[in-house]
Design a protein around this motif. Structure first.
Motif, PDB file in Angstrom:
ATOM      1  N   ASP A 189      24.772  39.915  46.986  1.00  0.00           N
ATOM      2  CA  ASP A 189      25.738  39.333  46.047  1.00  0.00           C
ATOM      3  C   ASP A 189      27.170  39.760  46.345  1.00  0.00           C
ATOM      4  O   ASP A 189      28.097  38.997  46.142  1.00  0.00           O
ATOM      5  N   ALA A 208      25.273  43.456  30.510  1.00  0.00           N
ATOM      6  CA  ALA A 208      25.234  42.034  30.811  1.00  0.00           C
ATOM      7  C   ALA A 208      24.210  41.367  29.920  1.00  0.00           C
ATOM      8  O   ALA A 208      23.122  41.908  29.710  1.00  0.00           O
ATOM      9  N   PHE A 209      24.534  40.218  29.414  1.00  0.00           N
ATOM     10  CA  PHE A 209      23.600  39.325  28.702  1.00  0.00           C
ATOM     11  C   PHE A 209      23.100  39.852  27.355  1.00  0.00           C
ATOM     12  O   PHE A 209      22.515  39.113  26.586  1.00  0.00           O
ATOM     13  N   MET A 230      41.328  36.917  41.996  1.00  0.00           N
ATOM     14  CA  MET A 230      39.941  36.469  41.961  1.00  0.00           C
ATOM     15  C   MET A 230      39.462  36.255  40.516  1.00  0.00           C
ATOM     16  O   MET A 230      39.993  36.828  39.576  1.00  0.00           O
ATOM     17  N   ASN A 239      26.927  44.542  36.715  1.00  0.00           N
ATOM     18  CA  ASN A 239      26.693  43.276  37.402  1.00  0.00           C
ATOM     19  C   ASN A 239      26.452  43.521  38.883  1.00  0.00           C
ATOM     20  O   ASN A 239      26.964  44.482  39.451  1.00  0.00           O
ATOM     21  N   LEU A 259      42.073  43.105  35.548  1.00  0.00           N
ATOM     22  CA  LEU A 259      42.134  43.411  36.985  1.00  0.00           C
ATOM     23  C   LEU A 259      43.077  42.458  37.702  1.00  0.00           C
ATOM     24  O   LEU A 259      43.800  42.851  38.609  1.00  0.00           O
ATOM     25  N   TYR A 271      34.370  37.367  44.285  1.00  0.00           N
ATOM     26  CA  TYR A 271      33.234  38.017  43.620  1.00  0.00           C
ATOM     27  C   TYR A 271      31.909  37.355  43.998  1.00  0.00           C
ATOM     28  O   TYR A 271      31.814  36.644  45.004  1.00  0.00           O
ATOM     29  N   GLU A 272      30.899  37.537  43.155  1.00  0.00           N
ATOM     30  CA  GLU A 272      29.544  37.176  43.548  1.00  0.00           C
ATOM     31  C   GLU A 272      29.379  35.692  43.848  1.00  0.00           C
ATOM     32  O   GLU A 272      28.905  35.302  44.898  1.00  0.00           O
ATOM     33  N   ALA A 293      27.349  42.138  41.910  1.00  0.00           N
ATOM     34  CA  ALA A 293      28.365  42.223  42.965  1.00  0.00           C
ATOM     35  C   ALA A 293      29.217  43.487  42.846  1.00  0.00           C
ATOM     36  O   ALA A 293      29.325  44.261  43.805  1.00  0.00           O
ATOM     37  N   ASN A 318      35.894  36.237  38.243  1.00  0.00           N
ATOM     38  CA  ASN A 318      34.488  36.650  38.291  1.00  0.00           C
ATOM     39  C   ASN A 318      33.658  35.827  37.325  1.00  0.00           C
ATOM     40  O   ASN A 318      33.818  35.930  36.118  1.00  0.00           O
ATOM     41  N   PHE A 362      37.021  44.586  45.401  1.00  0.00           N
ATOM     42  CA  PHE A 362      37.111  44.288  46.826  1.00  0.00           C
ATOM     43  C   PHE A 362      38.297  45.024  47.451  1.00  0.00           C
ATOM     44  O   PHE A 362      39.211  45.444  46.752  1.00  0.00           O
ATOM     45  N   GLU A 365      37.911  42.212  31.122  1.00  0.00           N
ATOM     46  CA  GLU A 365      37.949  43.224  32.176  1.00  0.00           C
ATOM     47  C   GLU A 365      38.537  42.624  33.459  1.00  0.00           C
ATOM     48  O   GLU A 365      39.370  43.237  34.118  1.00  0.00           O
ATOM     49  N   GLU A 404      30.234  35.771  37.507  1.00  0.00           N
ATOM     50  CA  GLU A 404      28.859  36.262  37.483  1.00  0.00           C
ATOM     51  C   GLU A 404      28.405  36.399  36.028  1.00  0.00           C
ATOM     52  O   GLU A 404      29.183  36.764  35.162  1.00  0.00           O
ATOM     53  N   GLY A 405      27.128  36.075  35.764  1.00  0.00           N
ATOM     54  CA  GLY A 405      26.617  36.109  34.397  1.00  0.00           C
ATOM     55  C   GLY A 405      26.832  37.467  33.750  1.00  0.00           C
ATOM     56  O   GLY A 405      26.633  38.494  34.387  1.00  0.00           O
ATOM     57  N   GLY A 406      27.249  37.452  32.477  1.00  0.00           N
ATOM     58  CA  GLY A 406      27.342  38.701  31.729  1.00  0.00           C
ATOM     59  C   GLY A 406      28.598  39.508  31.969  1.00  0.00           C
ATOM     60  O   GLY A 406      28.717  40.627  31.482  1.00  0.00           O
ATOM     61  N   THR A 407      29.574  38.971  32.722  1.00  0.00           N
ATOM     62  CA  THR A 407      30.792  39.752  32.935  1.00  0.00           C
ATOM     63  C   THR A 407      31.690  39.677  31.717  1.00  0.00           C
ATOM     64  O   THR A 407      31.622  38.746  30.927  1.00  0.00           O
ATOM     65  N   ASP A 408      32.528  40.685  31.591  1.00  0.00           N
ATOM     66  CA  ASP A 408      33.494  40.714  30.496  1.00  0.00           C
ATOM     67  C   ASP A 408      34.783  40.077  31.011  1.00  0.00           C
ATOM     68  O   ASP A 408      35.437  40.616  31.902  1.00  0.00           O
ATOM     69  N   GLU A 447      40.899  38.868  49.980  1.00  0.00           N
ATOM     70  CA  GLU A 447      40.419  39.586  48.791  1.00  0.00           C
ATOM     71  C   GLU A 447      41.547  40.388  48.157  1.00  0.00           C
ATOM     72  O   GLU A 447      41.626  40.505  46.944  1.00  0.00           O
TER      73      GLU A 447
END
Lengths: 266, 872
Positions: free
Chosen positions: A189, A89-90, B275, A140, B290, B219-220, A142, B277, A155, B286, B279-283, B588
């Motif tokens: 999260d 990440a990042f 869903m 990440n 899904l 997700y988050e 979550a 995603n 999930f 990917e 969230e920071g930094g996710t691909d 979900e």
């Protein structure tokens, strides 16, 4: 001897346990029940499981996961071999490495490496098992939390506690078998799925005890009701449901009444 | 005599033949195929037992004594299978008889096209004029069971209304039917239910479980998503009785239809419920991958009862779907524009302020190459594949387009053996409590066999003729089988505990949504408004604890508090508690069948959930208004749609007397129950004490220099501090939405404000604060809040500590704040605070009426009767 020829429970390595979660664990328990072979296992001593999940805690690299090589690389660019083919990440380009600034020493008869940040823990470390081999490619919050709790970063899967109550049930007559306590201002999260029942019946989901308001939702009587009056309504419900049971004959009616009584005891 | 005879008969039949379809395949599938099945990768010893050719080397058909299969299974030292319990003597005998019979294999029943069955001769032709009843009675005859009498009209009316509309019957419609309850008037009653707009709401909710519908991205962050126009489309499609094949094609491929309408595009929201995603930094790739897998797995589950998801990592262990075929199917779904972007693009713009996610096909030039992912890992793509349907199902017609449209039409073509069966089975299950195939989600070889294969096929063939959903439901609901009484005697209970032969009507707990809607409807609270954005009925504080964004549950106003449960805002990571407790899914993943549970949390919900308590209050109020002389009878009828028996009346009257006596002793509690809604919706009494910067903020005293030690005490003299309103701070780029009115550029900001409170103090003080810094709050010198969350978007309502709440007093009060920037960044800093609180209940209206409160307790009790929570 191949692993699969071992006893179904003894033969299951941790890897099987976590990877094959699916219905694997349930099958293990069923196999157990069918063969009645529990005599071959050491007698169970554990009565309950307490499982702490500390999201946002200090890094293991500063506490109990000693990485002397990393300290050598402190402040230097990350070697190519660690970045190649991996995703983080990042992180873009070549980041610098960060070793721990804290001193590590070996403690106890086990010689466990611990940092100076854990002075008390270092005195009792011989009573503790540290598992160092757990890794994941989930970077990440979550999905990684879901992975830890359900064996799957997505999930829809059952959590460890849900599996335990599904496979083992509970002996406690006054409380649900799987209880979850959360602290801090926010849920984790990964959300409530971290103690969800996924594809198992929802009776196995964790009962979330909250740190503010009712510990369990709807536990307290509505404003104006009292426990004494609630007892009277439950007595009336029992009598009226008994009439219904007599006429309808459905055993589900008794089962529902039992749940009302458990709710009252909670 | 009869009891003894039946098992004996079964045993004799058993000894004669071993059915591959019913007995042998399930055994092989359960115990052998994981290692000796279709998946070549994990196949042991090169042996497969799922095909006759593969198994021949170990079978020796006709000569079980020579069979290696049998000798390995019976091997005392190294038995097969190597794990789990040994095969029982009965299981070994089954294999032996099957091998001696010639070890005949048969195609899995569900993969053969259904054929309209001949209707059997039965014992009671008068009862079984309806083909459904003929086919049910044939099995009952075989079991020496007889059907139960018809349920009484009131029970039947409640049953049909709850099943078809999810609500108790409307009084006028009910009265017409009960006036003359003949089969003809029952049929008319059913037609009225099917024509009700609430029919679409009820059956839409059932479909939305499959569509994994929710109002957030998952997700988050689980941000909001405006996909409710799709939910409304489903309601309309069901009310309009859109034929099921068109219903299918529009949802899977509405965008690919020639000249699609806006509705056709909205319908594709079905697969935009996957869903996202953020969230920071996710691909993004990917999670796009899904989503595509989810679409494929969901499609396989919903339309064909296939567990295709298993084949994403390896060839299916039990069913004939290879790893490669999974990705050939994946290719159909892999050409849409959506890419796990936070905006959920592509969106369809509906109004100036509303856009909804839809499917949109990529232009041909931008089509993605689909590859087989080794072990299901999207980072290890293997061989390229083209879109194709699996070999075990009928082929895609040569002229069909190789895209989602071609696939959707293939699904509903007359050749497909699964779609009609799976669909009618689901409808049957919702009306009869259990599917003819119990594993609604699995029609593969691991699923359960149909109890009534002929009936399943009859329904499937009928349905696929015109794909007329309402006609199918009407046909089931007007059968004698459906109309039977659900009462059961001990001997029938013992013979058929799970009612798999339907010698009685079904009796099962209501779905989560129906539990709520029924309570609201009987109380006269339910809003009948259809459609629209999701609403937020009352829910306990603190259920929504949202990470990172400032989304909050703000209880709706007016009738939006009482909309049907299907309009309640569904946040995936934080479901509405009363729904989850009654087994409603969270959206979900696709949920084919809800497993009904029975838990103490359900009892706590209907006993204590204030939303249910409010229903009890209004139900009691309504009954007393409509029938002042005999409120009890009316109360009972409003919920249960039947008059109470003398014994029931007596018991409830006794409860009322107990409660009334109780309230006489503590009349203050009576007031709380009689005015329950006013107590509950305290937000209706929220008053602004100090406005925040969004409106017209008051002047604060503030200092940007370090003050003396006691600066936060109420007695401190701040007269030499600066004076000014919020917002405090400075921005690199000034913003019109957040106007800085008092400059603050230093590390710390100190602020004070004095104000007066009345003699009857408000309660539940909260501070709406906008900040990108940490801050501390004092009330009259008492520490009341310390917050280190760096930033939330917009104003966020912070609760005070208990000590802080208690520090307020009548007359003069002082709030002091310290905001700290923590040397963070240089883009700007901002702080603003207001103060709100809940005004006390107005006392003028207070009327302590023990009798009225006792009726609320009785109403709460009636809503909790087993019969109230059950459709019987």
């Amino acid at each position: 001897m191949s692993e699969t020829n071992l006893h179904p429970v003894l033969g299951a390595t941790r890897r099987h346990f976590l990877q094959g979660c699916g219905l694997g664990l349930a099958n293990m328990f069923l196999a157990e029940a069918q063969t009645g072979s529990s005599a071959r296992l050491p007698a169970a001593k554990a009565k309950s499981v307490i499982y702490l999940h500390m999201a946002g805690s200090p890094s293991q690299l500063e506490l109990f996961d000693y990485k002397p090589e990393l300290i050598k690389f402190n402040g230097k660019p990350c070697p190519d071999e660690l970045l190649k083919g991996k995703r983080f990440a990042f992180i873009k380009g070549v980041p610098k490495m960060l070793g721990t600034p804290y001193q590590f020493k070996q403690h106890g008869q086990s010689g466990t490496w611990l940092s100076e940040l854990l002075p008390h823990f270092s005195e009792v470390v011989d009573d503790v098992t540290l598992v160092h081999s757990m890794t994941t490619d989930q970077f990440n919050h979550a999905p990684a939390q879901l992975f830890v709790q359900t064996g799957n970063p997505r999930f829809g899967y059952a959590s460890l506690g849900a599996w335990a109550t599904y496979g083992l049930g509970t002996e406690n007559q006054d409380l649900p078998g799987f209880v979850v306590l959360t602290s801090g201002g926010n849920n984790p999260d990964g959300g409530k799925s971290l103690w969800g029942s996924g594809f198992l019946p929802s009776v196995h989901q964790g009962v979330h005890c909250r740190s503010q308001g009712d510990p369990v939702l709807f536990l307290s009587e509505p404003e104006g009701m009292t426990r004494g009056l609630r007892r009277k309504t439950l007595d009336a419900l029992r009598d009226l449901n008994a009439l219904e049971q007599k006429q309808q004959g459905d055993p589900e009616i008794e089962a529902r009444m039992a749940q009302y009584e458990l709710a009252y005891r909670m | 005599m009869r009891l003894l005879f039946a098992p004996l008969l079964a045993l004799t039949l058993h000894a004669q033949s071993a059915s591959y379809q019913n007995d042998v395949r399930p055994l092989l599938s359960r115990r052998c195929l994981a290692c000796h099945g279709p998946d070549a990768q994990s196949r042991q010893a090169g042996l497969r037992l799922d095909t006759r050719d593969g198994a021949l080397p170990v079978l020796s058909p006709g000569q079980s004594a020579q069979s290696r299969l049998l000798s390995r299974v019976a091997d005392p030292k190294r038995p097969m299978p190597p794990t789990g319990p040994r095969l029982t003597a009965a299981e070994q005998d089954l294999l032996k008889r099957w091998i001696d019979d010639g070890a005949r294999y048969a195609a899995h029943w569900a993969y053969e096209k259904p054929v309209r069955p001949a209707l059997p001769v039965v014992s009671n032709p008068a009862w079984s004029k309806h083909p459904i009843d003929r086919l049910i009675l044939a099995k009952l005859d075989a079991q020496s069971l007889a059907p139960s009498p018809r349920a009484d009209p009131a029970t039947l009316a409640r049953r049909a209304a709850l099943d078809l509309t999810g609500l108790p019957p409307e009084p006028q419609v009910l009265a017409r039917y009960l006036h003359s309850p003949t089969p003809a008037s029952y049929a008319k009653f059913v037609d009225e239910l099917l024509a009700s707009p609430h029919f679409g709401e009820r059956w839409a909710k059932i479909w939305l479980d499959l569509a994994r519908y929710a109002d957030t991205q998952g997700y988050e962050k689980d941000n909001k998503r405006s996909i409710w126009p799709y939910r409304d489309w489903v309601i309309r499609a069901l009310n309009d009785n859109l034929p099921f094949d068109e219903f299918t094609v529009r949802q899977l491929a509405g965008d690919l239809l020639p000249d699609p309408s806006v509705d056709d595009l909205i319908a594709t929201g079905f697969h935009r419920n996957t869903m996202t995603n953020t969230e920071g930094g996710t691909d993004d790739e990917e999670f796009r991958d899904l989503a595509i897998r989810d679409r494929l797995a969901t499609t396989g589950q919903v339309w064909m009862g296939q567990t295709w998801g298993c084949a994403q990592c390896h060839t299916h262990k039990y069913d004939p779907l290879s790893h490669q075929e999974f990705y050939q199917l994946y290719a159909f779904f892999n050409q849409t524009e959506d890419d796990d972007h936070p905006s959920d693009r592509p969106l369809l713009k509906l109004t100036s302020s509303l856009s909804t996610p839809v499917l949109k096909e990529l232009p041909a030039a931008k089509h993605r190459q689909t590859r087989i992912f080794d072990r299901g890992n999207f980072l290890t793509p293997g061989e390229a594949v083209q879109a194709a349907t699996p070999a075990f199902l009928p082929p895609l017609p040569a002229d069909a387009p190789r895209n989602r449209l071609g696939f959707a039409k293939w699904l509903t073509s007359p050749e497909n053996p699964l779609v009609a069966r799976v669909t009618v089975n689901r409808f049957w299950s919702r009306l009869m409590g259990r599917g003819l195939v119990e594993t609604e989600e699995d029609f593969g070889t691991q699923g359960s066999a149909p109890t009534h294969p002929e009936l399943l096929d009859w329904l499937a063939v009928e349905f696929a003729d015109k794909w007329d959903t309402k006609a199918l439901l009407r046909s089931i609901v007007t059968s004698e089988t459906y109309q039977q009484s659900s009462a059961v005697n001990p001997s029938l209970l013992q013979r058929d505990p799970r009612n798999q032969w339907y010698a009685r009507g079904a009796r099962f707990r209501l779905d989560a949504e129906v539990v709520r809607d029924q309570a609201l409807a009987s109380a006269g609270l339910l809003s009948r408004r259809l459609y629209g954005p999701p609403v937020m009925p009352w829910q306990p504080d603190g259920v929504w604890q949202v990470v990172y964004n400032g989304d909050a549950w703000r209880t709706s106003k007016g009738e939006d508090r009482y909309r049907r449960a299907l309009y309640t805002f569904m946040r995936r990571t934080s479901a509405y508690p009363a729904m989850t407790n009654f087994d409603a899914p969270t959206g979900e993943t696709c949920t084919i069948r809800r497993i009904r549970t029975n838990t103490p949390l359900q009892a706590l919900t209907t006993l204590n959930d204030p939303a249910f308590m409010e229903a009890a209050q209004k139900l009691a109020q309504r009954a007393r208004a409509e029938s002042p002389r005999d409120p009890l009878r009316r109360l009972f009828e409003l919920v249960l749609v039947r008059p109470p028996s003398p014994a029931e009346l007596q018991r409830l009257q006794a409860l009322w007397r107990q409660a009334e006596a109780d309230f006489r002793l503590q009349p203050a509690r009576a007031e709380k129950l009689v005015r329950y809604d006013e107590v509950l919706y305290s937000e209706d009494r929220v008053a602004t004490i100090l406005a925040d910067a969004r409106t017209t903020p008051p002047e604060w005293r503030f200092s940007t220099n370090e003050p003396t030690e006691n600066w936060f005490q109420s007695t401190f003299d701040d007269s030499n501090w600066k004076s000014g309103p919020g917002y405090f701070g400075h921005f690199e780029k000034p913003s019109a939405a957040t106007p800085i009115r008092s400059a603050w550029t230093t590390e710390n900001l100190y602020g004070r404000i004095a104000f007066d409170l009345p003699q009857r103090l408000p309660t539940n003080f909260r501070l709406p604060i906008r900040a990108n810094c940490s801050f501390e709050i004092w009330v009259n010198g008492v520490p009341a809040l310390a917050n280190s969350v760096y930033e939330r978007s917009g104003h966020y309502e912070y609760d005070l500590t208990e000590a802080g709440q208690k520090a307020f007093r009548p007359g003069r009060n002082v709030i002091a704040i310290k905001a700290t920037r923590n040397n963070a960044g240089n883009v700007g800093q901002v702080f603003d605070a207001g103060l709100i609180a809940t005004a006390p209940l107005d006392t003028i209206r207070a009327k302590q009426d023990p009798g009225a409160a006792a009726w609320v307790v009785v109403a709460n009790t009636i809503l909790n009767l087993d019969e109230s929570l059950t459709r019987r």
